[in-house]
Structure formats: C-alpha cells, structure tokens
Design a protein around this motif. Structure first.
Motif, short mmCIF file in Angstrom:
data_model
loop_
_atom_site.label_atom_id
_atom_site.label_comp_id
_atom_site.label_asym_id
_atom_site.label_seq_id
_atom_site.Cartn_x
_atom_site.Cartn_y
_atom_site.Cartn_z
N ILE A 280 0.83 -1.21 0.00
CA ILE A 280 0.00 0.00 0.00
C ILE A 280 0.87 1.26 0.00
N GLY A 281 1.94 1.25 0.79
CA GLY A 281 2.81 2.42 0.86
C GLY A 281 3.46 2.74 -0.47
N SER A 282 3.91 1.72 -1.21
CA SER A 282 4.56 1.97 -2.49
C SER A 282 3.57 2.55 -3.50
N ILE A 283 2.32 2.11 -3.44
CA ILE A 283 1.30 2.63 -4.36
C ILE A 283 0.99 4.08 -4.04
N MET A 284 0.79 4.39 -2.76
CA MET A 284 0.46 5.76 -2.38
C MET A 284 1.61 6.72 -2.67
N ALA A 285 2.84 6.32 -2.30
CA ALA A 285 3.99 7.20 -2.53
C ALA A 285 4.24 7.39 -4.01
N GLY A 286 4.19 6.31 -4.79
CA GLY A 286 4.37 6.44 -6.23
C GLY A 286 3.29 7.28 -6.87
N GLY A 287 2.05 7.14 -6.36
CA GLY A 287 0.95 7.91 -6.94
C GLY A 287 1.08 9.40 -6.73
N THR A 288 1.67 9.81 -5.61
CA THR A 288 1.81 11.24 -5.35
C THR A 288 2.89 11.89 -6.20
N LEU A 289 3.67 11.10 -6.94
CA LEU A 289 4.69 11.69 -7.82
C LEU A 289 4.07 12.54 -8.92
N GLN B 1 -3.79 0.13 9.18
CA GLN B 1 -2.72 -0.39 8.34
C GLN B 1 -2.31 0.63 7.29
N ILE B 2 -3.30 1.30 6.71
CA ILE B 2 -3.00 2.32 5.70
C ILE B 2 -2.21 3.46 6.31
N PHE B 3 -2.59 3.88 7.52
CA PHE B 3 -1.84 4.94 8.20
C PHE B 3 -0.40 4.51 8.43
N ARG B 4 -0.21 3.30 8.94
CA ARG B 4 1.15 2.82 9.22
C ARG B 4 1.97 2.71 7.94
N SER B 5 1.34 2.29 6.86
CA SER B 5 2.07 2.13 5.60
C SER B 5 2.55 3.47 5.05
N SER B 6 1.87 4.55 5.42
CA SER B 6 2.25 5.86 4.88
C SER B 6 3.45 6.47 5.62
#
Length: 733
Positions: A425-434, A698-703
C-alpha cells in the motif's frame, strides 16, 4: 516561396462549431451504445473512489428533481464534447507556426474562452454526480439523520454563493452587450483586445447561465436532502435526534435571515433596512477579521459542504458584512480572469489525455511491462509499481490517477504474491503522489498562474526532485525486501521472461513513451507552451488509442465525461477560493500575515520552516487546490523579499531563483500533505480500492515510512537549492 497561411477563424463559424458539434457527437455516441458499444478501462477521475460511504437510502426525488437532473446531464454532456475540438486546433496552431511561419492568436483565445465557458456550465453536472470535493472529517462519521441535517444546514451557504453569482453574473453580462440589441450600460459590444476581436458577451452570459443551472441542481439536491431527513427520522422514531433538530432550526434561522438580506439588497440602494447585517463588520480590524474568516471557514468545512461552495459562500458573506451590497460585484471580476486564463486551459487537456490513455489500456500494459522487467529483484513488484507510477505521472499529470489506477492493478498482484500489505500500500500511495512533481503536473500549472511563475521553469525545476524521490521510494522497498525477503518476495522463477520477451513487451510501449518524450520535449525546449503541449499530447493520445483499436465513440464519451467532472471540480474550487482569498487580501490580510511573521523576529529559514509546518497541517484537512489558493498568494510575496544565503555553509539561493525554488519546495510539501494521516487524500484514494480486510490503521502505518522519505526529500531540496535551479538555469540561462 512564401507559404504563409493567413486564415482567421470567422466568429460565426466558431459559434456554429460549438453549437452543432456536440449534437453530432451525441448522435454517434448514442448510436454506438445502441449497437452494444462498451467503455474500456476504469475511471481515473479526481474523485477518490470509495471515499463516500454508500447510502442505505436513496431519496426518490420528484418531478422537479428529475427535470433538474436531466437539464444538468444534458448541459454537462453537451459541453463535455467540446474537449474533442482542442487537440486538433492546437495541432493546427503548432503546424502552421513551424511549417508555414504563420502563428495565430485566435487559436489560443478560442480554446481559452471555450474551456472557460465549459467550466461554468459543468458545475451543475459535477454537483449532480457528486464530483465536488468535500472535507468530510466529521461528515462521514455522522449518523444518517445528522448527515441529512448537515446537508440541509450547509446548503444555505451554497445558495448564498449561487444567488450572488446569478445576480452579479447577469449585471456583468448585460454591461458587455451592445446598446443596439440589449440594455448594456457600460460598454458597447465589448470584444477581446486581439485582432480576432471576438465578442465577450456570450462568454460572460455563461457566468449567469452556469449559476442558473447550479441553482436548479442545488434545489433538486435540497429536495432530496429533506426527503432523506424525513426518512431517517421516521426510520428511527425512538432514537433521540436533538442535534439534527438543532441543525434544522439553525438552517431555518440562517435561511430566513438570508432572505431578509436579499430583500435589503432589492429594496435599498444606500441605506440598509433596520436590523440588516450589511457592513456590520466594517469596523473590525484585520486581526479580528482573520480569526472570524478562517474560524468560520474551518467550522463550515468540517460540516461537509464541498470546498468550492464553502469558500465561495463565505466569501460572499464577508463581502456583504464587511463591505456592502456593491462589493458583491467583486465576484464576477474575480471569476472571469480565472475563466479566461490561458495557462489553466492545460488542466482539462492533460486530464483528457490521461483518460484517453487509460481507456486505450496503456496503463495496464505499462505496469505489465515494468513488472516483467523488474520482477526478478527483491521487492521487484513494489519497485515496478513506483517506476510505473513515475511514468504514469509523466503521461498524465493528474493527481490521484496513479493511486487509484495502480491500486486496482498492482495491489491485488502484490497481495497475491504474499507482499506485506504495508509495503504494497505504501509503495502505491507514494508512487501515486509523484504526479504532483513529475511534469506535466497540474498542480504546477495552477501554482504558476497564482504565483506568476513560469510553468516551464517549474517543470524543469521539479524534474530532479521528483526522480530523486522516486529513487528513494524504490531503494527503500528494495532494502526492506533484502532485509526480510518474506515482506516483499521477488517474482517466482516460473513467471520470469527472457530478454527477447522483455524487448517485445517494450516495443508495445514505444508509442506512449514517444508521446511522453514529445510532450515534455516540446515544453522543455520552448517549442510550444504547456497548453499547446497538452493539446498535442491529447492529439497523440487519440492516435495511440486508435493504434490499440480503442478509439471508439463509447470510450471518447467516457473520456470526455471524466475530464468534465475532474476539471469542473478543480476550477470551481479556484472560483470559490479566489473570492474568499481575494477579499481577504483586499482587506489587508496579506500585509497582516507578513507583518505578523516579520514581527516574530524569525530568520528566513525559520520562516520557511514555519510555512512548511503550516502547509503539512493544512494538508491534513484541505484539498490541494484549496491549500494553494489560500496559502500561496500570502506566502510567495513574503518569500520573495527574503534572502536565503544557505545553511551549514552550503550555497544559498540566487535572489532571482527564490520564487522558482519555493515553488518546487511547495510541490514537494504537497506530496507530504497527500500522505499525512489522518485525512491525507491518498489514504482515502487507496482505501477505496483496498480489500475489506485492510484497515485504516494499516493504511496509516504504511504511509509513515514514505512520509519520512518525503520529509527527507524536502530537507534535501531546501539544503541543496541546485537540485531545483540547476536544470532551469542550464536550459534558460
């Protein structure tokens, strides 16, 4: 031999195309659906999928609501098809400029005015579709009966804004019409100041007509809200609803007082009626006004009213309370420059380009290619997600598109291969904000307009920080997969492909890669403006879709409607916030904030740090467009007047580069705002596409790890300004 082309589009032809083309497209789209045409791909609109909780009760409406929905739907669909004109017109402009040395003005002006009219008429359709972003901090957690009561209460601000737009828009329109045909009083057939000299009154009429459509749709929404409230009260007769009743009574009181103030405006010119609140805050100082304006803004925001109507409605209220009824005429004078801003035309074009590519299946193929190339690495699927998100950002520039799309494609693949959910989840959110940083970022376009900064320089300045952050995200995933292979295992050996197959897959991506290089290349080399590049990119996206045999009427329809809702959401926030912020600055708010910060005795870097903290805090609650329009007009003038000589003996920032440097810092900060718990928008984007067993905790922790990487990236950009300024100075000198 002279091959110059001196064609100038006749006015009658321009209005004829805008009037008739949508009807022709409607005929073919309807025919396509009757023959079984289907829409390919998903939906990458800016609305966070799943952010709204599914309602258990759908108000039935009545004859009026059905009529209002039908009118809004037809108007939205009608103007949505105008987007099909722009790619061909901008391609024509670039062709005749370089092939025939015949640049035009009418191309840019005609498309700018077309999109300006589209924004206004699309507001009602976006309201019908739930496309206006709301800050639902408390709203989604409220009981159904309280939620319905909140909708009724906050609708008062919506109607204040809409009625003010309607009346002042009519005055604004009538003053631009020739006295020979109408009752204009200030101008005689007002036209643009170019050689094309197009009449402005049809464009200004759309401000009134858009307000009228919005009013009708708002009344229909109010009817459904009342039905929902009655249903919830009857469904739970023994459940105490004191808070809901209080909200309803508050709505009645505020609504009645609003009607009284409308009567005051209608019946008086110079003297107010007894008990009228006109000019009641006229003697309040700027300090008190700041507390009242921004305190009331936060209160109404958390109640769940869409951001555009919160800022617009409150802006109208304070125009009236601090000034008088004549100050309401500030409304169209703030909206019209945004309607007709040339740079903002890039927003619907890049969104249209994104949607066309998505319908063509390019995004799914892109991820598949990158995954096959990178899957053999530890955490290869997470790294592939970040690389695909980076390329996707370079294709579309649509904030949120990568999070939703990669969440639908990559998240199931990673969970199936036993990835730790937090890494996935973290990789998707971080990559998406690019998409905020990697050109062609839509946020950079709006920042450039508000801060009077070159968009081309912003694109070049943000390229290295964007790629740096992408590398940091990928390296972090690789390290986690290396230290604990069970968290992010590599692709199974049996799923890997040889180099021949990799090259074959890469060949399939040749066309979209060429498109990305073309769009960014003509921006960076100065061959075309970002708006023209967006138009050419959209033209290229249509060709790519045709090559993939996805250029169908059904897909074009879906792309146009997605573009309409997304661009209307952005532009109506700009309209509302420009009224609120514009009035605050007019009252001396900008000087007040600057004096307040200067009086604190902080150094330049301490002021910058304070701004960064404030932006992150705002990002927990506000939409990215709202943050930009509230903060940037105040922050940028203050930053420009400061000297940044460097920290820890490192080189400082050249005074000529301070505005550019701060702009990129701002963009990096906005990445953090998207991941900041508890209300960062990326958290809700991803929640909408997660399996039910994935919790918000889990989403919060992944961020958090990726948020720390973004903070590190922000620190590096502040400490090493050359990361931002080197490339623009190399290109532009």
């Amino acid at each position: 031999m002279n091959f110059e082309i001196n064609f100038v589009l006749p006015h009658w032809l321009y209005w004829s195309v805008l009037g008739l083309l949508p009807l022709v497209v409607m005929f073919f789209v309807n025919r396509s659906f009757r023959l079984g045409g289907k829409v390919d791909g998903g939906d990458i609109a800016e609305i966070p999928a799943g952010q709204e909780v599914a309602a258990t009760y759908h108000p039935p409406g009545n004859l009026f609501t059905r009529l209002a929905d039908g009118v809004s739907g037809f108007a939205g669909r009608y103007v949505a098809y105008w987007a099909l004109i722009a790619p061909f017109i901008f391609a024509y402009e670039v062709l005749v400029r370089y092939a025939f040395n015949s640049p035009t003005n009418w191309v840019h002006e005609s498309m700018t005015l077309m999109f300006g009219m589209q924004y206004l008429l699309a507001g009602a359709y976006a309201l019908r579709e739930g496309g206006h972003v709301r800050v639902d901090i408390l709203y989604t957690r409220a009981k159904p009966v309280n939620k319905a009561a909140l909708d009724i209460m906050t609708s008062v601000f919506f109607f204040i804004f809409t009625l003010a737009l309607l009346t002042t828009g009519w005055t604004f329109f009538s003053q631009s019409v020739s006295d020979a045909y109408f009752f204009g009083s200030s101008y005689s057939n007002e036209t643009s100041f170019t050689e094309w000299a197009i009449q402005f009154y049809p464009v200004k009429f759309m401000m009134f007509f858009g307000g009228l459509l919005l009013l009708l749709q708002g009344i229909a929404q109010l009817v459904r809200d009342i039905q929902a409230y009655r249903h919830e009260r009857q469904a739970t007769p023994n459940n105490p609803a004191g808070f809901a009743k209080a909200l309803i009574w508050l709505a009645i009181v505020v609504g009645s007082w609003t009607l009284f103030e409308i009567a005051n405006i209608v019946l008086t010119d110079y003297d107010s009626l007894p008990f009228s609140l006109e000019n009641s805050l006229g003697q309040v100082g700027i300090g008190g006004l700041t507390l009242v304006m921004f305190g009331s803004l936060m209160m109404v925001l958390v109640a769940g009213l869409p951001l555009a109507f919160v800022t617009g409605g409150l802006g109208v209220v304070f125009l009236y309370l601090v000034g008088d009824q004549n100050m309401l005429n500030l409304i169209p004078s703030r909206i019209f420059p945004m309607m007709t801003n040339y740079q903002l035309s890039a927003i619907p074009l890049f969104i249209f380009m994104a949607s066309v590519l998505e319908k063509a299946g390019i995004i799914e193929e892109l991820f598949d290619v990158v995954y096959k190339w990178m899957g053999g690495l530890k955490a290869g699927l997470a790294i592939a997600t970040i690389i695909a998100s980076t390329l996707l950002a370079a294709m579309v520039g649509v904030i949120g598109a990568a999070v939703v799309t990669m969440g639908l494609i990559a998240l199931p693949a990673m969970l199936k291969r036993n990835y730790d959910p937090e890494i996935a989840i973290g990789s998707i959110m971080a990559g998406g904000t690019l998409g905020i940083l990697i050109p062609p970022s839509i946020l950079a376009i709006i920042y450039g307009v508000i801060a009077q900064q070159s968009v081309g320089e912003l694109y070049l300045g943000s390229l290295i920080p964007g790629l740096m952050l992408a590398f940091m995200y990928g390296f972090y995933c690789w390290m986690r997969g290396t230290l604990n292979i069970k968290m992010a295992p590599p692709m199974p050996v049996e799923d890997r492909v040889d180099m021949t197959e990799k090259l074959r897959l890469l060949r399939n991506m040749l066309a979209p890669i060429v498109l990305v290089v073309l769009v960014l290349g003509i921006i960076f080399t100065g061959i075309a403006t970002p708006v023209e590049a967006a138009g050419i990119g959209t033209f290229g996206a249509l060709i790519v879709a045709a090559m993939h045999r996805r250029l169908t009427w059904a897909n074009l329809h879906a792309a146009c409607m997605t573009t309409l809702v997304a661009s209307a959401m952005v532009m109506w926030i700009i309209f509302g916030a420009s009224i609120f912020v514009g009035f605050y600055i007019l009252q001396g708010g900008q000087t007040f904030v600057q004096d307040l910060i200067a009086g604190a005795g902080l150094g330049p870097y301490a002021v910058l740090a304070l701004m960064m903290v404030l932006l992150v805090a705002l990002g927990m609650f506000l939409d990215w467009v709202g943050i930009l329009l509230l903060a940037v007009p105040i922050f940028v003038p203050l930053i420009k007047g400061m000297t940044f000589s460097g920290v820890f003996g490192l080189p400082g920032v050249d005074p000529a580069d301070v505005s550019l440097w701060f702009g990129v810092i701002y963009l990096v900060n906005m990445q953090m705002s998207f991941l900041s718990p508890p209300f960062g928008y990326a958290l809700f984007y991803i929640k909408g596409v997660c399996p039910p067993h994935i919790t918000m905790a889990q989403i919060f922790r992944s961020s958090l790890p990726f948020l720390a990487l973004q903070a590190l990236g922000l620190l590096l950009v502040i400490m090493f300004p050359a990361l931002v300024t080197w490339l623009p100075n190399l290109a532009y000198g």
